[in-house]
Design an enzyme around this catalytic site. Structure first.
Site, PDB file in Angstrom:
ATOM      1  N   LYS A 108       0.728  -1.217  -0.030  1.00  0.00           N
ATOM      2  CA  LYS A 108      -0.026   0.113  -0.002  1.00  0.00           C
ATOM      3  C   LYS A 108       0.753   1.137   0.206  1.00  0.00           C
ATOM      4  O   LYS A 108       0.514   2.176  -0.640  1.00  0.00           O
ATOM      5  CB  LYS A 108      -1.030  -0.005   1.414  1.00  0.00           C
ATOM      6  CG  LYS A 108      -2.074  -1.189   1.027  1.00  0.00           C
ATOM      7  CD  LYS A 108      -2.560  -1.417   2.412  1.00  0.00           C
ATOM      8  CE  LYS A 108      -3.809  -2.638   2.065  1.00  0.00           C
ATOM      9  NZ  LYS A 108      -4.596  -3.283   3.336  1.00  0.00           N
ATOM     10  N   GLN A 110      -5.310  -2.066   9.228  1.00  0.00           N
ATOM     11  CA  GLN A 110      -5.095  -3.575   8.455  1.00  0.00           C
ATOM     12  C   GLN A 110      -5.832  -4.591   9.432  1.00  0.00           C
ATOM     13  O   GLN A 110      -5.456  -4.752  10.684  1.00  0.00           O
ATOM     14  CB  GLN A 110      -3.524  -3.799   8.317  1.00  0.00           C
ATOM     15  CG  GLN A 110      -3.209  -4.893   7.602  1.00  0.00           C
ATOM     16  CD  GLN A 110      -3.554  -4.775   6.167  1.00  0.00           C
ATOM     17  OE1 GLN A 110      -3.649  -3.797   5.528  1.00  0.00           O
ATOM     18  NE2 GLN A 110      -4.218  -6.001   5.605  1.00  0.00           N
ATOM     19  N   ASP A 139     -11.789   1.768   3.236  1.00  0.00           N
ATOM     20  CA  ASP A 139     -11.812   0.231   2.908  1.00  0.00           C
ATOM     21  C   ASP A 139     -13.408   0.030   2.548  1.00  0.00           C
ATOM     22  O   ASP A 139     -13.712  -1.088   2.127  1.00  0.00           O
ATOM     23  CB  ASP A 139     -11.657  -0.489   4.337  1.00  0.00           C
ATOM     24  CG  ASP A 139     -10.265  -1.027   4.348  1.00  0.00           C
ATOM     25  OD1 ASP A 139      -9.795  -1.469   3.290  1.00  0.00           O
ATOM     26  OD2 ASP A 139      -9.544  -1.338   5.296  1.00  0.00           O
TER      27      ASP A 139
HETATM   28  N1  GUN Z   1      -6.848  -7.605   5.685  1.00  0.00           N
HETATM   29  C1  GUN Z   1      -7.120  -8.193   4.398  1.00  0.00           C
HETATM   30  N2  GUN Z   1      -7.931  -7.701   3.301  1.00  0.00           N
HETATM   31  C2  GUN Z   1      -7.967  -6.337   4.086  1.00  0.00           C
HETATM   32  C3  GUN Z   1      -8.579  -5.180   3.460  1.00  0.00           C
HETATM   33  O1  GUN Z   1      -9.142  -5.084   2.258  1.00  0.00           O
HETATM   34  N3  GUN Z   1      -8.452  -4.262   4.285  1.00  0.00           N
HETATM   35  C4  GUN Z   1      -7.904  -4.070   5.525  1.00  0.00           C
HETATM   36  N4  GUN Z   1      -7.877  -3.026   6.306  1.00  0.00           N
HETATM   37  N5  GUN Z   1      -7.517  -5.139   6.144  1.00  0.00           N
HETATM   38  C5  GUN Z   1      -7.532  -6.305   5.382  1.00  0.00           C
END
Ligand code: GUN
Length: 282
Positions: A51, A95, A118
């Site tokens: 990211k 996350q 998200d």
């Molecule tokens: N963990 C696995 N996929 C994601 C996601 O798309 N967003 C977040 N925040 N955590 C994750």
């Protein structure tokens, strides 16, 4: 045909980079994404690094806040409150998964809806299911973009989604429904799963089990989207939820792992960050 999420996302990121270049003159700054990582789960560390790299490529300011596994829920909520109030922050991503002593739902709810890149906040989820304007969750959004880029007609098709998670299974089912597919959601308790999946003209697999979908479960000419990111227990390499080597000759369109859905998820996170930035300016 193998859809390269890597190539499509590179193209989209290059376009976004051009757009973001115009922002300092128009708005005085670039969008700012804050990613919070608790603990050091290797998969999460790798996602968070991805990211940050994508942000750099697009010209988005990225701050990654790393906290130890021992952080309390109250401390984490305090960090989110401060970020909500910070006018220089446009997107907040925590996350997942979080350590067991922290209530994930509480954390997600604490994020200001307008900064929820998200699309996990209950208000965004409700808006999605009511077909109201909202931030779409990144992986489902990326999947629809890939299908469209590959020229797959979705309307009227029988789509089967394996998995019913809040992050992928449920929202991608809703987006496929919105594209006028006939959608079946299958899961660990589905009886005769192969019978169900063989009906699929579009098969989306998000169960998190290496090579779970075998060639006999897929119809000739099906479109297969593999959301899995697993370690192959035999080779230790990254692999998806579908047996790519066996299914690729049968499928009309298939996504690889790595280089398929994963890069598109990150690409959509960049889009969502730009959207949140622009919306907060209107
Ligand atoms: N963990 C696995 N996929 C994601 C996601 O798309 N967003 C977040 N925040 N955590 C994750």
């Amino acid at each position: 045909m193998v859809i390269s999420g890597k190539e499509l996302s590179a193209r989209l990121k290059a376009e976004m980079a051009e757009q973001v270049k115009t922002f300092p003159a128009k708005y005085g700054r670039v969008p700012h994404l804050v990613v919070i990582l608790v603990g050091d789960n290797p998969a999460s560390v790798s996602y968070v690094t991805g990211k940050a790299k994508a942000s750099e490529a697009v010209g988005i300011r990225n701050t990654t806040i790393r906290k130890p596994e021992s952080i309390t829920e109250a401390e984490l909520l305090d960090i989110i409150t401060a970020l909500n109030l910070d006018d220089e922050v446009d997107g907040i991503l925590v996350q997942l998964p979080l350590p067991k002593h922290i209530d994930e739902n509480k954390v997600i709810e604490a994020i200001d809806k307008s900064k929820d890149v998200d699309g996990f906040h209950p208000l965004n989820v409700a808006a999605l299911w009511q077909k109201q304007p909202c931030t779409l969750p990144c992986t489902p959004k990326g999947i629809i973009q890939m299908l469209k880029a590959a020229g797959v007609e979705i309307a009227g098709k029988r789509a089967v989604v394996i998995g019913r998670s809040n992050i992928v299974g449920l929202p991608v089912s809703k987006l496929l429904l919105d594209e006028n597919a006939t959608v079946t959601i299958a899961h660990s308790r589905t009886r005769n799963l192969g019978e169900v999946t063989r009906q699929a003209e579009i098969l989306v697999v998000a169960i998190g089990r290496p090579k779970f979908v075998t060639a006999d479960m897929v119809a000739d000419g099906a479109v297969v989207i593999d959301v899995g990111v697993n370690r192959d227990p035999e080779t230790g390499k990254l692999c998806g939820d579908v047996d790519f080597a066996a299914i690729e000759p049968k499928a009309s369109v298939i996504t690889p792992v790595p280089g398929g859905v994963g890069p598109m998820t990150i690409c959509c996170l960049m889009e969502n960050t730009i959207e949140c930035f622009l919306k907060r300016r209107r």
